[in-house]
Design a protein around this motif. Structure first.
Motif, PDB file in Angstrom:
ATOM      1  N   THR A   1      67.105 -90.174 -43.756  1.00  0.00           N
ATOM      2  CA  THR A   1      68.541 -89.912 -43.721  1.00  0.00           C
ATOM      3  C   THR A   1      68.826 -88.417 -43.732  1.00  0.00           C
ATOM      4  OG1 THR A   1      68.651 -90.095 -46.127  1.00  0.00           O
ATOM      5  CG2 THR A   1      69.112 -92.087 -44.846  1.00  0.00           C
ATOM      6  N   ASN A   2      67.866 -87.616 -44.217  1.00  0.00           N
ATOM      7  CA  ASN A   2      68.009 -86.166 -44.149  1.00  0.00           C
ATOM      8  C   ASN A   2      67.791 -85.687 -42.719  1.00  0.00           C
ATOM      9  OD1 ASN A   2      68.546 -85.890 -46.862  1.00  0.00           O
ATOM     10  ND2 ASN A   2      66.415 -85.523 -47.405  1.00  0.00           N
ATOM     11  N   LEU A   3      68.308 -84.523 -42.414  1.00  0.00           N
ATOM     12  CA  LEU A   3      68.237 -83.960 -41.065  1.00  0.00           C
ATOM     13  C   LEU A   3      67.059 -82.993 -41.014  1.00  0.00           C
ATOM     14  CD1 LEU A   3      71.187 -84.950 -41.598  1.00  0.00           C
ATOM     15  CD2 LEU A   3      71.961 -83.161 -40.062  1.00  0.00           C
ATOM     16  N   LEU A   4      66.069 -83.291 -40.185  1.00  0.00           N
ATOM     17  CA  LEU A   4      64.843 -82.497 -40.126  1.00  0.00           C
ATOM     18  C   LEU A   4      64.735 -81.792 -38.782  1.00  0.00           C
ATOM     19  CD1 LEU A   4      62.015 -81.751 -41.339  1.00  0.00           C
ATOM     20  CD2 LEU A   4      61.143 -83.779 -40.156  1.00  0.00           C
ATOM     21  N   LEU A   5      64.501 -80.461 -38.833  1.00  0.00           N
ATOM     22  CA  LEU A   5      64.247 -79.667 -37.633  1.00  0.00           C
ATOM     23  C   LEU A   5      63.043 -78.776 -37.889  1.00  0.00           C
ATOM     24  CD1 LEU A   5      67.603 -79.812 -37.866  1.00  0.00           C
ATOM     25  CD2 LEU A   5      67.441 -78.340 -35.854  1.00  0.00           C
ATOM     26  N   THR A   6      62.321 -78.454 -36.818  1.00  0.00           N
ATOM     27  CA  THR A   6      61.264 -77.448 -36.916  1.00  0.00           C
ATOM     28  C   THR A   6      61.410 -76.476 -35.753  1.00  0.00           C
ATOM     29  OG1 THR A   6      59.646 -78.690 -35.587  1.00  0.00           O
ATOM     30  CG2 THR A   6      59.682 -79.116 -37.966  1.00  0.00           C
ATOM     31  N   THR A   7      60.887 -75.266 -35.974  1.00  0.00           N
ATOM     32  CA  THR A   7      60.887 -74.260 -34.915  1.00  0.00           C
ATOM     33  C   THR A   7      59.470 -73.771 -34.691  1.00  0.00           C
ATOM     34  OG1 THR A   7      61.095 -72.286 -36.303  1.00  0.00           O
ATOM     35  CG2 THR A   7      63.120 -73.495 -35.813  1.00  0.00           C
ATOM     36  N   ASP A   8      59.250 -73.108 -33.574  1.00  0.00           N
ATOM     37  CA  ASP A   8      57.967 -72.448 -33.358  1.00  0.00           C
ATOM     38  C   ASP A   8      58.036 -71.045 -33.973  1.00  0.00           C
ATOM     39  OD1 ASP A   8      59.431 -70.880 -31.602  1.00  0.00           O
ATOM     40  OD2 ASP A   8      58.603 -71.816 -29.799  1.00  0.00           O
TER      41      ASP A   8
ATOM     42  N   ARG B   1      62.285 -70.914 -31.754  1.00  0.00           N
ATOM     43  CA  ARG B   1      62.820 -71.874 -30.791  1.00  0.00           C
ATOM     44  C   ARG B   1      62.697 -73.296 -31.344  1.00  0.00           C
ATOM     45  NH1 ARG B   1      59.353 -69.685 -25.761  1.00  0.00           N
ATOM     46  NH2 ARG B   1      57.793 -70.247 -27.328  1.00  0.00           N
ATOM     47  N   ILE B   2      63.662 -74.141 -31.034  1.00  0.00           N
ATOM     48  CA  ILE B   2      63.671 -75.524 -31.524  1.00  0.00           C
ATOM     49  C   ILE B   2      62.455 -76.265 -30.973  1.00  0.00           C
ATOM     50  CG2 ILE B   2      64.921 -77.710 -31.556  1.00  0.00           C
ATOM     51  CD1 ILE B   2      67.521 -76.085 -31.227  1.00  0.00           C
ATOM     52  N   ARG B   3      61.700 -76.845 -31.877  1.00  0.00           N
ATOM     53  CA  ARG B   3      60.466 -77.526 -31.479  1.00  0.00           C
ATOM     54  C   ARG B   3      60.563 -79.036 -31.672  1.00  0.00           C
ATOM     55  NH1 ARG B   3      54.571 -75.834 -33.957  1.00  0.00           N
ATOM     56  NH2 ARG B   3      53.277 -77.249 -32.708  1.00  0.00           N
ATOM     57  N   TYR B   4      61.259 -79.472 -32.746  1.00  0.00           N
ATOM     58  CA  TYR B   4      61.362 -80.904 -33.039  1.00  0.00           C
ATOM     59  C   TYR B   4      62.619 -81.141 -33.878  1.00  0.00           C
ATOM     60  CZ  TYR B   4      60.595 -85.417 -35.309  1.00  0.00           C
ATOM     61  OH  TYR B   4      60.755 -86.692 -35.768  1.00  0.00           O
ATOM     62  N   PHE B   5      63.222 -82.335 -33.707  1.00  0.00           N
ATOM     63  CA  PHE B   5      64.287 -82.771 -34.614  1.00  0.00           C
ATOM     64  C   PHE B   5      64.222 -84.291 -34.698  1.00  0.00           C
ATOM     65  CE2 PHE B   5      66.107 -82.458 -30.360  1.00  0.00           C
ATOM     66  CZ  PHE B   5      66.717 -83.695 -30.185  1.00  0.00           C
ATOM     67  N   ASN B   6      64.570 -84.829 -35.867  1.00  0.00           N
ATOM     68  CA  ASN B   6      64.538 -86.276 -36.015  1.00  0.00           C
ATOM     69  C   ASN B   6      65.863 -86.889 -35.560  1.00  0.00           C
ATOM     70  OD1 ASN B   6      66.238 -85.668 -38.119  1.00  0.00           O
ATOM     71  ND2 ASN B   6      65.093 -86.763 -39.689  1.00  0.00           N
ATOM     72  N   ARG B   7      65.928 -88.214 -35.600  1.00  0.00           N
ATOM     73  CA  ARG B   7      67.090 -88.918 -35.062  1.00  0.00           C
ATOM     74  C   ARG B   7      68.365 -88.551 -35.819  1.00  0.00           C
ATOM     75  NH1 ARG B   7      65.942 -94.977 -34.743  1.00  0.00           N
ATOM     76  NH2 ARG B   7      65.990 -94.749 -37.012  1.00  0.00           N
ATOM     77  N   ALA B   8      68.269 -88.457 -37.161  1.00  0.00           N
ATOM     78  CA  ALA B   8      69.456 -88.115 -37.948  1.00  0.00           C
ATOM     79  C   ALA B   8      70.002 -86.746 -37.556  1.00  0.00           C
ATOM     80  CB  ALA B   8      69.118 -88.159 -39.440  1.00  0.00           C
ATOM     81  N   ALA B   9      69.088 -85.787 -37.337  1.00  0.00           N
ATOM     82  CA  ALA B   9      69.528 -84.446 -36.923  1.00  0.00           C
ATOM     83  C   ALA B   9      70.177 -84.491 -35.550  1.00  0.00           C
ATOM     84  CB  ALA B   9      68.340 -83.492 -36.929  1.00  0.00           C
ATOM     85  N   GLY B  10      69.605 -85.293 -34.657  1.00  0.00           N
ATOM     86  CA  GLY B  10      70.190 -85.405 -33.326  1.00  0.00           C
ATOM     87  C   GLY B  10      71.600 -85.964 -33.368  1.00  0.00           C
ATOM     88  N   GLU B  11      71.800 -87.005 -34.203  1.00  0.00           N
ATOM     89  CA  GLU B  11      73.105 -87.651 -34.258  1.00  0.00           C
ATOM     90  C   GLU B  11      74.159 -86.769 -34.916  1.00  0.00           C
ATOM     91  OE1 GLU B  11      72.261 -91.205 -36.375  1.00  0.00           O
ATOM     92  OE2 GLU B  11      71.375 -92.261 -34.652  1.00  0.00           O
ATOM     93  N   ARG B  12      73.808 -86.072 -36.020  1.00  0.00           N
ATOM     94  CA  ARG B  12      74.820 -85.374 -36.795  1.00  0.00           C
ATOM     95  C   ARG B  12      74.938 -83.888 -36.470  1.00  0.00           C
ATOM     96  NH1 ARG B  12      73.166 -87.696 -42.435  1.00  0.00           N
ATOM     97  NH2 ARG B  12      71.752 -88.998 -41.232  1.00  0.00           N
ATOM     98  N   LEU B  13      73.972 -83.359 -35.727  1.00  0.00           N
ATOM     99  CA  LEU B  13      74.073 -81.960 -35.296  1.00  0.00           C
ATOM    100  C   LEU B  13      74.266 -81.845 -33.794  1.00  0.00           C
ATOM    101  CD1 LEU B  13      71.249 -80.367 -37.496  1.00  0.00           C
ATOM    102  CD2 LEU B  13      73.713 -80.369 -37.929  1.00  0.00           C
ATOM    103  N   GLY B  14      74.366 -82.987 -33.117  1.00  0.00           N
ATOM    104  CA  GLY B  14      74.637 -82.971 -31.678  1.00  0.00           C
ATOM    105  C   GLY B  14      73.480 -82.498 -30.836  1.00  0.00           C
ATOM    106  N   LEU B  15      72.254 -82.606 -31.331  1.00  0.00           N
ATOM    107  CA  LEU B  15      71.078 -82.143 -30.585  1.00  0.00           C
ATOM    108  C   LEU B  15      70.635 -83.190 -29.570  1.00  0.00           C
ATOM    109  CD1 LEU B  15      69.169 -80.699 -33.649  1.00  0.00           C
ATOM    110  CD2 LEU B  15      69.826 -79.344 -31.648  1.00  0.00           C
TER     111      LEU B  15
END
Length: 555
Positions: free
Chosen positions: A220-227, A231-245
């Motif tokens: 349920t938490n919003l997870l992102l990683t960068t290189d 630069r954006i490298r990964y995001f989970n589904r929750a991050a995609g839905e609530r941050l518009g990624l």
């Protein structure tokens, strides 16, 4: 010329004819040897090509056994392979050819296994005689055997054993082929096993990746990683839905994506964590874009590679807006369950209350249509008994009776709706509905109360109240159940024509009687002995109602 010939004979030298004959014999021997080597090479090439048809380990093992037996014309061929790379297990038979009984495994401690594996040399036993390697002959009828290591310079896989019924069977030609083919097969089998191990490792890695992906996606938490370059490298589904990624944002600069959506202070902290490889915890801020707004807390941590190198940062957002909503919903659910307990705990069995608490949706707000069995139990002779007696005494008599009767109702999973003077009103089918079982439980309860009243061991209706009796009326039909009242006081109760009919039947029932309608009878007919009574006319009904007296339960 004659003198030279005589001189050679005299000194035991060969004649010219003998020299020519010897040369001819040597040439023929070389030709046979060459033809034998050529044949061995041809057979080796053909058998090797069969090995390469399929990289499957089991297939290669079968080809090795089949080809060595066919080409060498042996009577028995068996391949024993180790199952573990640490060489701690015995060697197991994985393929055989020949109609003879052979052992399913070779002990890793045997002389044969230890010599072949440690020396890496082929063992040949030309005839059956005492030998430390006699187990090479797998069947008592075998007279000659050969054991070849199946190995590579770095791995010991097992032993190939061939046996013949004839002594001195494995000559130089057969040995050359078998030794060469075993070496070739050892390398190919080793490669096959490495391929299988690699494929299994890849499968496990893929499973772990899917498992990790499922975990990240279900967070349920919003997870992102960068290189390392931000630069954006990964995001989970929750991050995609609530941050518009979206997938198109992978590879874009994180700072540019969040510019104008979160505060500059947060952006500076993100850049600092990436640049200086810092861990920064519990930052709070607000995310805004044209579609959404979110209060968040943020944790930043460096993302390290396998060798400890810096590969970027991890951003873990907690949606505090959603957390607050969930907290409010949780508090609402807890309050609903508390209200249900307060509403029903005194009037229902613990089992039914527990089910309602776990499924509060079973108690719908407002009215809910159900089929229920309604029960009225009234004290006969109460009015005349109460005249001239102290109210305190009357209340004690009623409370003693109600305490016993209510326990019987609850034990039979009924709901105590209310007390109307000296009458108990109860219902079966609210708030949980099981129709036939409800009717059977209600009638069983009525009979038990009557038996309790008739019992000499009863704890109520004593002394001056000993002549009091009970009349019970019941009816089954549609009702409306729900919370009725005002904002100041609200009760869960039942209303409807079914309730009115049951109340009228209570007036029809004589002392010690349980009277039911045809509708109730339809549900309980096979469970009780009934006595049909003359239909009765009740208020609010044009036609008389068929009724029955319940006599006893059918055992």
């Amino acid at each position: 010329m004659a003198l030279r010939t005589q001189s050679r004979h005299k000194h035991g030298e060969l004649s010219d004819d003998q020299i020519r004959e010897r040369r001819t014999q040597l040439r023929r021997s070389k030709d046979r040897r060459f033809r034998g080597l050529a044949k061995t090479l041809d057979e080796l090439v053909r058998a090797g090509s069969l090995l390469s048809h399929d990289p499957n380990f089991r297939y290669m093992a079968s080809i090795l056994v089949e080809q060595t037996l066919d080409i060498s014309k042996s009577d028995l061929a068996c391949l024993y392979i180790r199952s573990d790379p640490e060489h701690r297990s015995d060697l197991n038979l994985i393929h055989r050819r020949g109609r003879y009984q052979v052992p399913e495994r070779l002990s890793r401690h045997s002389e044969l296994v230890q010599f072949v594996e440690e020396a890496g040399e082929t063992v040949v036993l030309l005839e059956r005689k005492p030998s430390p390697f006699l187990e090479l002959l797998l069947d008592s009828r075998m007279q000659c055997g050969i054991g070849l290591p199946i190995a590579t310079p770095t791995a010991r896989l097992g032993i190939l054993i061939l046996n013949s019924l004839n002594p001195n069977f494995y000559n130089r030609e057969r040995f050359d082929f078998l030794d060469s083919f075993a070496k070739l097969a050892g390398g190919m089998l080793h490669n096959s096993r490495m391929y299988l191990d690699l494929r299994e490792t890849l499968r496990r890695v893929e499973e772990l990746e899917r498992y990790q992906e499922n975990i990240f996606s279900s967070m349920t938490n919003l997870l992102l990683t960068t290189d390392g370059r931000g630069r954006i490298r990964y995001f989970n589904r929750a991050a995609g839905e609530r941050l518009g990624l979206s997938e198109s944002d992978i590879g874009n600069d994180l700072g540019e994506y969040f510019a104008g959506k979160i505060g500059r202070r947060i952006l500076r902290e993100i850049d600092s964590a990436r640049r200086d490889r810092l861990e920064i915890l519990d930052m709070e801020g607000i995310y805004k874009d044209p579609q959404r707004e979110m209060d968040f807390s943020l944790n930043l941590s460096p993302l390290l590679g396998r060798r400890g190198g810096h590969e970027g940062i991890t951003l873990l957002f907690t949606d505090q807006s959603r957390e607050k909503e969930l907290q409010e919903k949780m508090e609402q659910v807890v309050e609903e369950r508390r209200l249900i307990k307060d509403m029903f705990a005194r009037y229902l069995s613990t089992e039914v209350v527990s089910r309602l608490v776990e499924s509060p949706d079973l108690v719908k707000p407002g009215g809910d249509k159900k089929v229920a069995t309604i029960f009225f139990a009234d004290i006969r002779g109460y009015t005349s008994f109460s005249e001239g007696r102290e109210p305190e005494y009357i209340i004690d008599v009623l409370n003693e009776y109600f305490s016993e009767a209510v326990e019987v109702v609850i034990r039979h999973k009924g709901y105590i709706d209310k007390f109307i003077g000296d009458c108990i009103m109860a219902a079966w089918g609210v708030p949980l509905q099981t129709e036939e079982e409800d009717a059977v439980q209600a009638v069983s309860c009525a009979l038990e109360i009557q038996e309790l009243v008739r019992s000499k061991q009863r704890s109520f209706f004593r002394g001056e109240a000993s002549k009091l009796k009970i009349g019970i009326g019941m009816h089954t039909g549609p009702i409306v159940a729900g919370n009725l009242g005002s904002s100041r006081r609200m009760n869960y109760t039942v209303i409807g024509d079914t309730v009115n009919v049951a109340a009228r039947l209570e007036g029809v029932a004589e002392a010690d009687e349980v009277i039911i309608t045809q509708h109730t009878c339809d549900y309980i007919r096979d469970h009780f002995k009934l006595e049909k009574r003359k239909p009765v006319k009740v208020k609010g009904k044009i036609q008389p109602i068929p009724i029955y007296r319940v006599l006893r339960k059918v055992s």
